[in-house]
Design a protein around this motif. Structure first.
Motif, PDB file in Angstrom:
ATOM      1  N   PHE A 176      43.406  29.153  44.959  1.00  0.00           N
ATOM      2  CA  PHE A 176      43.270  28.330  46.154  1.00  0.00           C
ATOM      3  C   PHE A 176      43.162  29.208  47.398  1.00  0.00           C
ATOM      4  O   PHE A 176      42.249  29.040  48.219  1.00  0.00           O
ATOM      5  CB  PHE A 176      44.464  27.380  46.279  1.00  0.00           C
ATOM      6  CG  PHE A 176      44.544  26.666  47.601  1.00  0.00           C
ATOM      7  CD1 PHE A 176      43.682  25.623  47.898  1.00  0.00           C
ATOM      8  CD2 PHE A 176      45.481  27.052  48.550  1.00  0.00           C
ATOM      9  CE1 PHE A 176      43.747  24.969  49.119  1.00  0.00           C
ATOM     10  CE2 PHE A 176      45.554  26.400  49.774  1.00  0.00           C
ATOM     11  CZ  PHE A 176      44.693  25.356  50.067  1.00  0.00           C
ATOM     12  N   LEU A 177      44.076  30.153  47.525  1.00  0.00           N
ATOM     13  CA  LEU A 177      44.044  31.049  48.681  1.00  0.00           C
ATOM     14  C   LEU A 177      42.832  31.969  48.619  1.00  0.00           C
ATOM     15  O   LEU A 177      42.124  32.151  49.616  1.00  0.00           O
ATOM     16  CB  LEU A 177      45.325  31.878  48.733  1.00  0.00           C
ATOM     17  CG  LEU A 177      46.620  31.122  49.034  1.00  0.00           C
ATOM     18  CD1 LEU A 177      47.821  32.063  48.968  1.00  0.00           C
ATOM     19  CD2 LEU A 177      46.549  30.459  50.407  1.00  0.00           C
ATOM     20  N   GLY A 178      42.587  32.541  47.448  1.00  0.00           N
ATOM     21  CA  GLY A 178      41.496  33.493  47.308  1.00  0.00           C
ATOM     22  C   GLY A 178      40.136  32.901  47.622  1.00  0.00           C
ATOM     23  O   GLY A 178      39.370  33.470  48.398  1.00  0.00           O
ATOM     24  N   PHE A 179      39.819  31.759  47.024  1.00  0.00           N
ATOM     25  CA  PHE A 179      38.498  31.143  47.222  1.00  0.00           C
ATOM     26  C   PHE A 179      38.306  30.691  48.669  1.00  0.00           C
ATOM     27  O   PHE A 179      37.234  30.876  49.240  1.00  0.00           O
ATOM     28  CB  PHE A 179      38.312  29.966  46.263  1.00  0.00           C
ATOM     29  CG  PHE A 179      37.729  30.360  44.948  1.00  0.00           C
ATOM     30  CD1 PHE A 179      36.409  30.087  44.628  1.00  0.00           C
ATOM     31  CD2 PHE A 179      38.504  31.046  44.009  1.00  0.00           C
ATOM     32  CE1 PHE A 179      35.865  30.469  43.406  1.00  0.00           C
ATOM     33  CE2 PHE A 179      37.976  31.426  42.789  1.00  0.00           C
ATOM     34  CZ  PHE A 179      36.659  31.147  42.479  1.00  0.00           C
ATOM     35  N   ASN A 180      39.339  30.078  49.235  1.00  0.00           N
ATOM     36  CA  ASN A 180      39.204  29.604  50.618  1.00  0.00           C
ATOM     37  C   ASN A 180      39.100  30.761  51.605  1.00  0.00           C
ATOM     38  O   ASN A 180      38.341  30.679  52.581  1.00  0.00           O
ATOM     39  CB  ASN A 180      40.384  28.697  50.976  1.00  0.00           C
ATOM     40  CG  ASN A 180      40.227  27.298  50.414  1.00  0.00           C
ATOM     41  OD1 ASN A 180      39.493  26.462  50.939  1.00  0.00           O
ATOM     42  ND2 ASN A 180      40.904  27.036  49.294  1.00  0.00           N
ATOM     43  N   ILE A 181      39.838  31.838  51.377  1.00  0.00           N
ATOM     44  CA  ILE A 181      39.740  33.005  52.246  1.00  0.00           C
ATOM     45  C   ILE A 181      38.360  33.641  52.132  1.00  0.00           C
ATOM     46  O   ILE A 181      37.794  34.126  53.126  1.00  0.00           O
ATOM     47  CB  ILE A 181      40.834  34.037  51.886  1.00  0.00           C
ATOM     48  CG1 ILE A 181      42.205  33.509  52.315  1.00  0.00           C
ATOM     49  CG2 ILE A 181      40.565  35.383  52.558  1.00  0.00           C
ATOM     50  CD1 ILE A 181      43.365  34.371  51.873  1.00  0.00           C
ATOM     51  N   MET A 182      37.775  33.613  50.912  1.00  0.00           N
ATOM     52  CA  MET A 182      36.460  34.224  50.703  1.00  0.00           C
ATOM     53  C   MET A 182      35.307  33.263  50.974  1.00  0.00           C
ATOM     54  O   MET A 182      34.165  33.526  50.593  1.00  0.00           O
ATOM     55  CB  MET A 182      36.379  34.778  49.279  1.00  0.00           C
ATOM     56  CG  MET A 182      37.233  36.017  49.063  1.00  0.00           C
ATOM     57  SD  MET A 182      37.043  36.785  47.410  1.00  0.00           S
ATOM     58  CE  MET A 182      38.061  35.689  46.416  1.00  0.00           C
ATOM     59  N   GLY A 183      35.609  32.136  51.602  1.00  0.00           N
ATOM     60  CA  GLY A 183      34.546  31.273  52.112  1.00  0.00           C
ATOM     61  C   GLY A 183      34.064  30.170  51.201  1.00  0.00           C
ATOM     62  O   GLY A 183      33.047  29.530  51.495  1.00  0.00           O
ATOM     63  N   ILE A 184      34.736  29.912  50.094  1.00  0.00           N
ATOM     64  CA  ILE A 184      34.359  28.804  49.213  1.00  0.00           C
ATOM     65  C   ILE A 184      35.496  27.783  49.212  1.00  0.00           C
ATOM     66  O   ILE A 184      36.612  28.085  48.799  1.00  0.00           O
ATOM     67  CB  ILE A 184      34.093  29.279  47.774  1.00  0.00           C
ATOM     68  CG1 ILE A 184      32.870  30.202  47.743  1.00  0.00           C
ATOM     69  CG2 ILE A 184      33.869  28.088  46.842  1.00  0.00           C
ATOM     70  CD1 ILE A 184      32.491  30.689  46.357  1.00  0.00           C
ATOM     71  N   ARG A 185      35.195  26.590  49.695  1.00  0.00           N
ATOM     72  CA  ARG A 185      36.221  25.566  49.817  1.00  0.00           C
ATOM     73  C   ARG A 185      36.667  25.077  48.431  1.00  0.00           C
ATOM     74  O   ARG A 185      35.848  24.691  47.601  1.00  0.00           O
ATOM     75  CB  ARG A 185      35.696  24.378  50.640  1.00  0.00           C
ATOM     76  CG  ARG A 185      36.729  23.288  50.856  1.00  0.00           C
ATOM     77  CD  ARG A 185      36.226  22.243  51.838  1.00  0.00           C
ATOM     78  NE  ARG A 185      37.164  21.145  51.957  1.00  0.00           N
ATOM     79  CZ  ARG A 185      38.288  21.178  52.662  1.00  0.00           C
ATOM     80  NH1 ARG A 185      38.596  22.292  53.317  1.00  0.00           N
ATOM     81  NH2 ARG A 185      39.081  20.139  52.724  1.00  0.00           N
TER      82      ARG A 185
END
Length: 221
Positions: free
Chosen positions: A91-100
């Motif tokens: 959750f944190l990784g994907f959202n930080i890397m620009g994928i909701r």
């Protein structure tokens, strides 16, 4: 406030089938362990000499058996714990890397991929029962090396430090990561390579952070 309270509850209720399946596999595996591995003779051959007489040994055995019920109760918590840890990572990784990626969706994908760990526990239990995987009192709960990269290279007689490193690289973790990447790629419609990369970064950093914490706690204790 009401919505915040219902979020944890909905995570389980919305994914109850996945949660139940994973938990039942763990419980059945534990049942097999208690029935065929942790038998009286196993303890008698392993630790009887430590107690010196039958009375003290039986007291120890009774204490061990009293924990069986708690072990069963621990299984649902174990399933949730694995899923939540993975959920927070991706959750944190994907959202930080620009994928909701919504938290509840991340939890669902984590539960789906967790079937790898559930069946792995069952497989290991069966292999121990059949005698394929050997164990003793000190190693019966420590079978990590059996499924590590280090196990594939034992015939080369490399230095202990090399096996120490390779022994911490789990083949099962890689399989879980691969399955999780496939699930995420298909579910949120992204390229598999992208999912593989972002899942690897997210989950890998989480595992490293967890390793640092557990090492630090172990050092303190």
């Amino acid at each position: 406030m009401k919505n915040k309270i219902t979020i944890p509850r909905n995570l389980i209720f919305d994914n109850w089938f996945l949660f139940v399946i994973n938990t039942l596999i763990y419980i059945y595996s534990l049942y097999l362990e208690l029935k065929y591995i942790f038998v009286d003779d196993f303890y008698r051959l392993s630790v009887y000499k430590r107690y010196g007489n039958e009375k003290e040994f039986l007291k120890f055995l009774s204490s061990e058996r009293s924990l069986d019920f708690l072990n069963y109760l621990w299984m649902p918590i174990h399933v949730i714990g694995i899923a939540l840890f993975t959920t927070i990572c991706i959750f944190l990784g994907f959202n930080i890397m620009g994928i909701r990626l919504a938290f509840n969706k991340a939890f669902k994908y984590s539960l789906q991929a967790s079937i790898v760990f559930s069946f792995n526990y069952l497989l290991l239990t069966l292999l121990k029962i059949l005698g394929v995987v050997t164990y003793n009192y000190n190693t019966v709960d420590d079978v990590y090396f059996v499924q590590s990269l280090g196990r594939l290279f034992t015939r080369f007689n490399w230095p202990n430090w090399a096996y120490g490193i390779l022994g911490r690289i789990s083949i099962v973790e890689f399989l879980f990561y691969f399955v999780l990447s496939i699930i995420i790629a298909k579910s949120i419609k992204i390229n598999f390579k992208t999912s593989l990369y972002k899942t690897g970064i997210s989950y890998g950093i989480g595992l490293c952070f967890l390793g640092i914490i557990t090492t630090f706690i172990g050092f303190i204790i």
